[in-house]
Enzyme design. Sequence first.
Site, PDB file in Angstrom:
ATOM      1  N   ASP A 145       0.796  -1.224   0.000  1.00 25.06           N
ATOM      2  CA  ASP A 145       0.000   0.000   0.000  1.00 25.06           C
ATOM      3  C   ASP A 145       0.830   1.276   0.000  1.00 25.06           C
ATOM      4  OD1 ASP A 145      -2.346  -1.355  -0.186  1.00 25.06           O
ATOM      5  OD2 ASP A 145      -2.795  -1.342   1.934  1.00 25.06           O
TER       6      ASP A 145
ATOM      7  N   TYR B  44      -9.833  -0.688   2.106  1.00 25.43           N
ATOM      8  CA  TYR B  44      -9.352  -0.692   3.496  1.00 25.43           C
ATOM      9  C   TYR B  44      -8.939   0.705   3.945  1.00 25.43           C
ATOM     10  CZ  TYR B  44      -9.262  -5.523   5.154  1.00 25.43           C
ATOM     11  OH  TYR B  44      -9.625  -6.761   5.640  1.00 25.43           O
TER      12      TYR B  44
END
Length: 646
Positions: free
Chosen positions: A303, A386
Amino acid sequence: MSLEVTHPTDGLTPGEISRVREVLDGAGLLGPTVRFAQQLLCEPPKDYLAAWRPGAPIERRISTILLDTATGRSTDAVVALPAGTVESTTAVPSDVAPYGQPPYLFEEYDRVDAIVKADPQWRESMARRGFGEETIALAFCAPLAPGYFGRPDEIGRRAIRSLTFLRDTPDDSPWAHPVEGLVVTIDLTFGEVLRVVDERIVDVPAEHGNYDAAAVGPARTSLKPIEITQPEGPSFTVDGSEVRWENWTLRVGFSMREGLVLNGIGFDDGTGTRPVLHRASVPEMVVPYGDTTETRYWISYFDAGEYHLGKNANSLALGCDCVGLIHYFDAHLAGDDGNPVTIPQAVCMHEEDYGILWKHTEPGRPSRSRRSRRLVISYFATIGNYDYGFFWYFYLDGTIQLEAKATGIVFCGAEEPGTEHPHSAEIAPGLFAPVHQHLFCARLDAAVDGGANYVDEVDLVRIPTGPDNPHGNAFTYRKTRVTEPGGRMADNLMGRTWHIGSAERTNRLGKPTEYQLIPQGTPVLLAADDAPVAARAAFATKHLWVTGYGRDEIFPAGIAVNQHSGGAGLPTYVAAPGEGSAGAAAGPRQVDGADIVVWHVFGPTHIPRPEDWPVMPVDYSGFLLKPYGFLDRNPALDLPDTSSPH
């Protein structure tokens, strides 16, 4: 526009970002198809920081990855400020092993959607499932990093994959309606579909996953208000990026890739501020999935390195994201076009009560106790489905804690309702969430009482009954010095901790001053040793790494993570040579009594449950750094008695 920077470790300012763009443009490095894929402040040399004083000129080097979207070629251009010169330009070798692409641009997300929806093979697959133009128009084609699998049609190309999700209405949550078995691989440079995999057809789950007030219904009325007030104001002070709170001093920075960065962390024991950490951040995380289906076996998101944590930071809201008397820090970064973008209120800082700090009652005497509180510095980043919160806590007793909060929406596929699958769990009718991990890596540039540090691994040890344990009750502890760069594993059954200590300073007992890293010891990377993700996320195979300091060694998976074949980052930092003596080959860099960096991997392994749907309650993970002989006694003895009937 003024450069506005006040300290060499400050995050980039709008003035600096604009100036860098101006310099690059003047050097002929920009054009209509060139985009700013990444822009980072180069780490200032430690000797420069040690010599710098407030008011002195500030020299900065800013690295910018320029991506030519027409050709797919990238260049790393380093600009020196305030001189305004291009110090260097280096081609990014994306077409040469071990490869690696710059992180994705925001504008590429919309490009993925358009390319997929225009592809005849994808449209044919959707038609086979009975979906017409109205459904296609509302579909969400997610832009997903492809990993690396050595496929010839992907090597050297700026590739991305896409999975399809449906919406019943424009405001419907798409994550509840996955189109199972349909994967599209795209070349972003040439705007073409490389491959469509249509593995199988499964009914799309029909139940919605919305969680707004309209979907949930009336809010409960049973909760009574909790008011948090500080009528005399906060206990901290802020001067530019510098924060002072009780015994603590630190600087708040921000990076497009890492997000929140803390610099110059020190604790004043009454004799002056003593350094603890030179720099602290969470520069990478990997989210590997354990599913074997064609739709998801390739998923292992980085990420930070593929999407940028800081670039995806939230603008925080008072009253829910942060409660109390808040100080906010804005974040500034380069947009895709190189112009400054400000994320207002990206970092939140406040104090909060934390229960009892110490307490004792003597018979016949009044009980004495003092309440704990902590300084909280935090930010949230949203990457697709997320959301990740990173919370640094500083305590009155000298403890530092990092807590990562994972929430948002679990990533799902579809299967026949009621079936059992070894790699996924049914969380709603026909909706299956794969097992996966969230493995964060904290980078702790150690400075415990100076730049000469070591790490001891400390284990609890049982002693068999015998001469050393005549009554059978004894146990002890064992210290093992880490003498070579490399990785270590936690062991909760041995109560394993790691002590980061000073090789130069001792406490009043004659012992080295130390900070103790207390891990949670949850699983590291569970993929097989020969899996592609194990090479790309080698950092996630150990709980702790110790390396000699390298100024440009910030990212545990390397600088070019996207589509990289692996082996970069910590494996190369561990192997990096030190300075050999005259005529001798250089061995590995010293880590015993040297300038060292400690890297700690932690995070949850998630077997999803129905309670995680449609939005997941926070999953907590992290670690503690506690003073261990760093201080001569409890530093919180002088706290006031705040006993109150309220």
